[in-house]
Design a protein around this motif. Structure first.
Motif, PDB file in Angstrom:
ATOM      1  N   GLY A 118       0.984  -1.258  -0.016  1.00 10.92           N
ATOM      2  CA  GLY A 118       0.045   0.044  -0.118  1.00 10.92           C
ATOM      3  C   GLY A 118       0.859   1.218   0.049  1.00 10.92           C
ATOM      4  N   VAL A 119       0.881   2.081  -1.240  1.00  9.37           N
ATOM      5  CA  VAL A 119       1.536   3.233  -1.096  1.00  9.37           C
ATOM      6  C   VAL A 119       0.704   4.513  -0.924  1.00  9.37           C
ATOM      7  N   MET A 120       1.326   5.691  -0.960  1.00 12.82           N
ATOM      8  CA  MET A 120       0.803   7.004  -0.412  1.00 12.82           C
ATOM      9  C   MET A 120       1.489   8.206  -0.979  1.00 12.82           C
ATOM     10  N   ASP A 121       0.754   9.226  -1.214  1.00 13.57           N
ATOM     11  CA  ASP A 121       1.425  10.231  -1.772  1.00 13.57           C
ATOM     12  C   ASP A 121       1.940  11.262  -0.538  1.00 13.57           C
ATOM     13  N   PHE A 122       3.048  10.610   0.000  1.00 11.40           N
ATOM     14  CA  PHE A 122       3.616  11.004   1.366  1.00 11.40           C
ATOM     15  C   PHE A 122       4.724  12.069   1.146  1.00 11.40           C
ATOM     16  N   HIS A 123       4.275  13.252   1.845  1.00 12.30           N
ATOM     17  CA  HIS A 123       5.341  14.298   1.861  1.00 12.30           C
ATOM     18  C   HIS A 123       5.863  14.935   3.193  1.00 12.30           C
ATOM     19  N   GLY A 124       5.626  13.906   4.338  1.00  8.59           N
ATOM     20  CA  GLY A 124       5.906  14.363   5.549  1.00  8.59           C
ATOM     21  C   GLY A 124       4.548  15.048   6.225  1.00  8.59           C
ATOM     22  N   SER A 125       4.785  15.383   7.437  1.00  2.06           N
ATOM     23  CA  SER A 125       3.661  15.840   8.190  1.00  2.06           C
ATOM     24  C   SER A 125       3.354  17.443   7.930  1.00  2.06           C
ATOM     25  N   ASN A 126       2.503  18.202   8.698  1.00  6.22           N
ATOM     26  CA  ASN A 126       2.205  19.648   8.574  1.00  6.22           C
ATOM     27  C   ASN A 126       3.436  20.340   9.057  1.00  6.22           C
ATOM     28  N   ASP A 127       4.447  19.751   9.982  1.00  5.95           N
ATOM     29  CA  ASP A 127       5.538  20.100  10.183  1.00  5.95           C
ATOM     30  C   ASP A 127       6.781  20.146   9.388  1.00  5.95           C
ATOM     31  N   ASP A 128       6.544  19.275   8.217  1.00  3.43           N
ATOM     32  CA  ASP A 128       7.776  19.064   7.472  1.00  3.43           C
ATOM     33  C   ASP A 128       7.667  19.723   5.924  1.00  3.43           C
ATOM     34  N   ARG A 129       6.937  20.939   6.062  1.00  6.26           N
ATOM     35  CA  ARG A 129       6.592  21.596   4.545  1.00  6.26           C
ATOM     36  C   ARG A 129       8.101  21.865   4.048  1.00  6.26           C
ATOM     37  N   ALA A 130       8.802  22.453   4.635  1.00  3.94           N
ATOM     38  CA  ALA A 130      10.443  22.697   3.997  1.00  3.94           C
ATOM     39  C   ALA A 130      10.923  21.485   3.485  1.00  3.94           C
ATOM     40  N   ARG A 131      10.808  20.443   3.854  1.00 10.55           N
ATOM     41  CA  ARG A 131      11.487  19.248   3.666  1.00 10.55           C
ATOM     42  C   ARG A 131      10.506  18.256   2.591  1.00 10.55           C
ATOM     43  N   ALA A 132       9.328  18.567   2.449  1.00 10.12           N
ATOM     44  CA  ALA A 132       8.419  17.673   1.686  1.00 10.12           C
ATOM     45  C   ALA A 132       9.085  17.031   0.445  1.00 10.12           C
ATOM     46  N   GLU A 133       9.646  17.685  -0.546  1.00 15.08           N
ATOM     47  CA  GLU A 133      10.038  17.006  -1.529  1.00 15.08           C
ATOM     48  C   GLU A 133      11.085  16.125  -1.437  1.00 15.08           C
ATOM     49  N   GLU A 134      11.983  16.517  -0.228  1.00 14.28           N
ATOM     50  CA  GLU A 134      13.182  15.585  -0.135  1.00 14.28           C
ATOM     51  C   GLU A 134      12.436  14.157   0.724  1.00 14.28           C
ATOM     52  N   ILE A 135      11.422  14.345   1.302  1.00 18.26           N
ATOM     53  CA  ILE A 135      10.803  13.349   2.181  1.00 18.26           C
ATOM     54  C   ILE A 135      10.315  12.252   1.250  1.00 18.26           C
ATOM     55  N   HIS A 136       9.400  13.008   0.163  1.00 16.16           N
ATOM     56  CA  HIS A 136       8.829  12.345  -0.835  1.00 16.16           C
ATOM     57  C   HIS A 136       9.788  11.420  -1.579  1.00 16.16           C
ATOM     58  N   ARG A 137      11.011  11.916  -2.158  1.00 12.10           N
ATOM     59  CA  ARG A 137      11.853  11.433  -2.969  1.00 12.10           C
ATOM     60  C   ARG A 137      12.210   9.983  -2.095  1.00 12.10           C
ATOM     61  N   ARG A 138      12.592  10.431  -1.175  1.00 13.27           N
ATOM     62  CA  ARG A 138      13.375   9.277  -0.363  1.00 13.27           C
ATOM     63  C   ARG A 138      12.351   8.296   0.068  1.00 13.27           C
ATOM     64  N   TYR A 139      10.929   8.267   0.338  1.00 14.49           N
ATOM     65  CA  TYR A 139      10.045   7.371   0.295  1.00 14.49           C
ATOM     66  C   TYR A 139       9.712   6.726  -0.891  1.00 14.49           C
ATOM     67  N   LEU A 140       9.504   7.457  -2.056  1.00 19.05           N
ATOM     68  CA  LEU A 140       9.226   6.726  -3.450  1.00 19.05           C
ATOM     69  C   LEU A 140      10.380   5.958  -3.689  1.00 19.05           C
ATOM     70  N   ASP A 141      11.751   6.339  -3.511  1.00 20.19           N
ATOM     71  CA  ASP A 141      12.826   5.640  -3.802  1.00 20.19           C
ATOM     72  C   ASP A 141      12.896   4.063  -3.176  1.00 20.19           C
ATOM     73  N   GLY A 142      12.576   4.371  -1.890  1.00 20.12           N
ATOM     74  CA  GLY A 142      12.856   3.420  -0.946  1.00 20.12           C
ATOM     75  C   GLY A 142      11.612   2.282  -1.344  1.00 20.12           C
ATOM     76  N   THR A 143      10.587   2.714  -1.631  1.00 17.29           N
ATOM     77  CA  THR A 143       9.274   1.770  -1.828  1.00 17.29           C
ATOM     78  C   THR A 143       9.561   1.193  -3.082  1.00 17.29           C
ATOM     79  N   THR A 144       9.890   1.943  -4.204  1.00 12.84           N
ATOM     80  CA  THR A 144      10.241   1.410  -5.526  1.00 12.84           C
ATOM     81  C   THR A 144      11.146   0.500  -5.487  1.00 12.84           C
ATOM     82  N   ARG A 145      12.311   0.435  -4.696  1.00 16.55           N
ATOM     83  CA  ARG A 145      13.478  -0.500  -4.565  1.00 16.55           C
ATOM     84  C   ARG A 145      12.998  -1.845  -4.034  1.00 16.55           C
ATOM     85  N   PHE A 146      12.033  -1.772  -2.842  1.00 13.90           N
ATOM     86  CA  PHE A 146      11.611  -2.921  -2.186  1.00 13.90           C
ATOM     87  C   PHE A 146      10.641  -3.750  -3.438  1.00 13.90           C
TER      88      PHE A 146
END
Length: 421
Positions: free
Chosen positions: A231-259
């Motif tokens: 189960g995947v998600m358009d995940f960009h972090g929490s409300n407090d992570d807006r400054a790092r949202a794209e970095e968090i999303h790239r890391r999540y997508l890359d790790g899930t894809t590799r898995f």
């Protein structure tokens, strides 16, 4: 005397399956225990709710672009005007009811990006209108979290204080509201309302879902292995992570894809699940990157569909909270790509607390290690889940009984007199 008029309130019909599943659970309870009640909704997608659930529904916000980013002056002005109009619209809707229920969902949390003048403002208007009009507003088995943003925190705290009834789906939610200054001494903890929904038989789901999947590669010495739901998600972090949202999303997508790629290379059929319309781009990105006939996307329109998929799987790895609930409720060994404390709490309550992996730090190698350990304990974990599911279902039954005692046995229909004034 007229029948009790009940309103249900939330972002239903907007594409989020967890929200809609909570609505379905509440409507099932009302129809079974209070068939005389007249029910309608104030919600995000009224056309969908009316067609799918057979109840009248009105749009939550006057301005149709409420949840789109406004950059032009006209859109900004329309949003501002909508906030004023919604005061009158919400108040008029609440006055027509004896009871207004907010069924489940994480209405008191900001685990995903959220602006204070969006849903938190709408919830505050609802609870304030209930207090002023005499309609009893109930927050039922809701999720909560400690909120850092000061305007959102203030609106959420006041909404909770103004509600006539409230209960929480887990202890950490109640503790979060207490930490934000709300007196929760009389508030009970039950379970997520989705645990009251029917569970599809495993064999039935397995036959339906796996019939079209490719045959996995394996040697004659290997036992047949069924599909894995991811189960995947358009995940960009929490409300407090807006400054790092794209970095968090790239890391999540890359790790899930590799898995997912590693599972396919090992000959495992993989079914990609979503829980919201927003998740589709993540599915498409994984399908493009992996490019294997063993990796397919499931079409799911409800929590029932999700449960059928997870019941058909040998194992589930999921991010969204209600993806986890569907998998756990189906009795399938599950690993959480956890993005908030609510997921960790749920997994611990269901006996799988050690199988959580942080979504912000998605590490394919570590995921594979946890996945293999989980599969090695499959039979044991299925027995644990069977017991924990019975306990969770009993807690939801207790919630519904408490709701009847608190709201329906003491509520006399008064909407006729209100409308006459």
């Amino acid at each position: 005397m007229s029948a009790v008029r009940v309103g249900v309130f939330g972002l239903f019909g907007s594409g989020n399956l967890g929200n809609d599943g909570s609505l379905q659970a509440m409507l099932d309870y009302l129809r079974a225990e209070h068939p005389e009640a007249v029910v309608d909704a104030l919600c995000g997608g009224p056309e969908v709710v009316a067609a799918r659930y057979g109840i009248p529904a009105k749009r939550l916000n006057w301005y149709r672009g409420e949840y789109r980013t406004a950059s032009r002056a006209g859109a900004i002005a329309a949003k501002g005007l909508g906030k004023l109009v919604d005061v009158l619209r919400t108040g008029a809707w609440v006055r027509r009811h004896d009871v207004v229920i907010v069924p489940g969902t994480g209405v008191l949390e900001t685990t995903l990006p959220l602006r204070p003048w969006g849903f938190p403002y709408s919830l505050f208007l609802l609870c304030a209108a209930g207090r002023l009009s005499g309609a009893r507003v109930a927050l039922v088995s809701v999720g909560a979290g400690v909120i850092g943003n000061r305007p959102t925190r203030a609106l959420t705290r006041w909404s909770t204080r103004l509600a006539a009834y409230r209960s929480f789906r887990d202890v950490q939610s109640r503790d979060a509201m207490r930490a934000m200054g709300v007196d929760t001494a009389r508030d009970e903890v039950y379970a997520d309302l989705a645990f009251s929904l029917p569970t599809p038989p495993r064999d039935e789901g397995h036959a339906e879902v796996t019939s079209s999947l490719p045959t996995p590669r394996r040697s004659s010495a290997q036992r047949p292995r069924g599909p894995v739901c991811v189960g995947v998600m358009d995940f960009h972090g929490s409300n407090d992570d807006r400054a790092r949202a794209e970095e968090i999303h790239r890391r999540y997508l890359d790790g899930t894809t590799r898995f997912v790629r590693a599972l396919a290379e090992d000959g495992r059929p993989v079914r990609l699940l979503t829980g919201d319309e927003l998740d589709r781009p993540v599915v498409d990105a994984i399908l493009d990157a992996v490019d294997s006939p063993l990796v397919t996307a499931a079409g799911t329109a409800s929590l029932e569909d999700l449960m059928k998929e997870t019941a058909a799987a040998d194992t589930v790895v999921a991010t969204r909270y209600h993806n986890l609930i569907c998998a756990l409720k189906a009795g399938t060994p599950t690993l959480a790509l956890s993005y908030s404390a609510k997921s960790d709490t749920l997994m611990a309550e269901m006996g799988l607390g050690e199988y959580c992996h942080p979504a912000r730090e998605a590490d394919a190698d570590r995921l594979l290690e946890q996945f293999r350990e989980l599969e090695g304990r499959s039979a044991e974990l299925r027995r644990i889940l069977s017991e924990r599911n019975l306990a969770a279902a009993r807690r939801v039954e207790q919630q519904f009984a408490a709701l009847t005692a608190a709201l329906f046995l003491t509520t006399a229909p008064t909407h006729t007199s209100r409308e006459a004034r």
